[in-house]
Write a protein that holds these residues in place. Sequence first.
Motif, PDB file in Angstrom:
ATOM      1  N   VAL A 370      36.351  11.047  66.189  1.00 23.98           N
ATOM      2  CA  VAL A 370      37.141  11.614  67.284  1.00 23.98           C
ATOM      3  C   VAL A 370      38.610  11.209  67.150  1.00 23.98           C
ATOM      4  CG1 VAL A 370      37.506  11.558  69.777  1.00 23.98           C
ATOM      5  CG2 VAL A 370      35.194  11.795  68.854  1.00 23.98           C
ATOM      6  N   GLY A 373      40.384  13.415  64.776  1.00 25.10           N
ATOM      7  CA  GLY A 373      40.496  14.836  65.039  1.00 25.10           C
ATOM      8  C   GLY A 373      39.215  15.619  65.145  1.00 25.10           C
ATOM      9  N   ARG A 375      35.836  17.159  66.861  1.00 25.13           N
ATOM     10  CA  ARG A 375      35.530  17.606  68.221  1.00 25.13           C
ATOM     11  C   ARG A 375      34.071  17.328  68.538  1.00 25.13           C
ATOM     12  NH1 ARG A 375      38.397  20.976  65.501  1.00 25.13           N
ATOM     13  NH2 ARG A 375      36.626  22.273  64.868  1.00 25.13           N
ATOM     14  N   LEU A 377      31.039  18.503  70.427  1.00 25.29           N
ATOM     15  CA  LEU A 377      30.533  19.698  71.101  1.00 25.29           C
ATOM     16  C   LEU A 377      29.546  19.339  72.198  1.00 25.29           C
ATOM     17  CD1 LEU A 377      30.067  22.202  68.138  1.00 25.29           C
ATOM     18  CD2 LEU A 377      32.108  21.706  69.517  1.00 25.29           C
ATOM     19  N   LEU A 396      29.026  17.110  66.226  1.00 25.83           N
ATOM     20  CA  LEU A 396      30.444  17.063  65.902  1.00 25.83           C
ATOM     21  C   LEU A 396      30.859  18.292  65.097  1.00 25.83           C
ATOM     22  CD1 LEU A 396      30.808  13.340  64.738  1.00 25.83           C
ATOM     23  CD2 LEU A 396      31.268  14.266  67.009  1.00 25.83           C
ATOM     24  N   GLU A 397      32.103  18.687  65.285  1.00 21.80           N
ATOM     25  CA  GLU A 397      32.689  19.781  64.528  1.00 21.80           C
ATOM     26  C   GLU A 397      34.045  19.303  64.029  1.00 21.80           C
ATOM     27  OE1 GLU A 397      32.538  24.488  65.472  1.00 21.80           O
ATOM     28  OE2 GLU A 397      33.925  23.341  66.713  1.00 21.80           O
ATOM     29  N   GLY A 398      34.466  19.811  62.891  1.00 20.88           N
ATOM     30  CA  GLY A 398      35.766  19.425  62.359  1.00 20.88           C
ATOM     31  C   GLY A 398      35.781  18.078  61.679  1.00 20.88           C
TER      32      GLY A 398
END
Length: 540
Positions: A370, A373, A375, A377, A396-398
Amino acid sequence: MSASNPSPSGGPLVEGPRDPEHDPAASYALEPEYVEALTARLLATSGRTVEVRSPLNGAPLAHIPQSTDADVDEAFARARRAQAAWARTSIEARSAALLRLHDLVLDRQDEIIDLIVWESGKARKHAFDEPLHIGLTARYYARTAHQHLDTQRKLGVVPGLTRVEVNRVPKGVVGIISPWNYPFTMALCDGLPALLAGNAVVAKPDAQTMLSALLAAELLEEAGFPRDLWQVVAGPGAETGPAVIARSDYVCFTGSTATGRTVAQACAERLIGCSLELGGKNPLLVLRDADLEKAAEGAVRASFSNAGQLCVSMERVFVADQVYDRFVERFVARTEAMTLGATLDWGNDMGSLISQAQLDTVVAHVEDAVAKGARVLTGGRARPDLGPYFFEPTVLEGVTPDMTCFGKETFGPVVSLYRFHDEADAVARANEGEYGLNASIYSQDGARARAIAPRIKCGTVNINEAFGATFASIDSPMGGMRQSGMGRRQGSEGIHRYTESQSVATQRLIRFAPMLGMSDAAYAKVMTANLRLMKKLGRA
């Protein structure tokens, strides 16, 4: 994500002293006599004990007696005496004991599951996987014993005159070092084929989950295996593990890659064999033609079974661009509908992590992602309101390569999502990193998915299933490539690792030397002519 209420099934539990309204799981405790009977099976004369607490609520479970180096010596001495007699026992008798164990495990599954949940903190439905797996393993090896162990005829060099047989000879005493995440099945499943092959076992279970492993040893004796054939010792891994390795004829280890390297080095020094099932950063691929409902359901099980504390669970999900948004919507919705709880009843979708150390690792991985950077969800939080080590199932995404969770195994309920543009890209990214344990592919075109599978550097690949298809198919080998291990459990490889192959050749009429005054040169010409003739005749 909600919590459910406890409802014990019976087994080794009694009413406890704490207030169930404020501490639901703590309204029950293990019977002291039950714990005493299990720990009495340990060879442990040090006078020292280690307190073990339940991950469900931090309540004390037991004080585990600790073994000395002399205790390990004695365990191996007893095991060797028992093994000498056991090796002369017929395959039929060994198989019959396995089938009795099969029935015992199924008959006493409530007791087994209660103890697993209480000791490991996992959801009841995930604890059920353990007696299920032992039942499958015991029945498979009992029914296929002759297939794996009978003396086999092989081709002789001179057809009709050279008879060759291969015997399967037991190694002797096998050292098994098992982990905490599946404390009953991992304590037993690797040892059952070792016993069937005529070996004895000295087991060193993880210190956090000794009781489940001791119950496994009790069930073996009830099934008819000689008591001294399966010895259990207890102690810190860094002390007792090397002591077991130093006395074993073969070592089976399940655990981290870092410790696996140490085990392999110690075995190499002694020129003994070992099999290692180690870490993983397992990928799941959702192809553009996947059934998205099935893929989302499977991804939840793949990622969050046993709170992600499963060597073959998925921590990376790669989804085709064409279906990414629709898959993510379904996956997140299913994740948010999961039920968490520190309970003993059926109905929880996820239980607790095993310890503060495991929780710290999960928290650190998520916070690092986090901060850099990524994200969240859904999930992303510890849940001390449920129990000391609970953490929400997290998507998590990204996630990028500079984040810890990108390449390092989290071993918790955290999964990262990634888009891919074409299947070659998906395979390349699935193969990134050093691990290669398990993978999963979701596609409605089974032939296409099976064609992709050999391109993924993993020991097992499940198609349209999370991990259960390979893990429960005991006739097929299971293990890791690259830094995920060496050797295989299950199938013929899972039992042959515990044997030495011995070739016995009986020669008739001719010898492999010049005969009747023939010169060495003439003998060489005759043998050369025979080689050419055998090739023309199509002989191997």
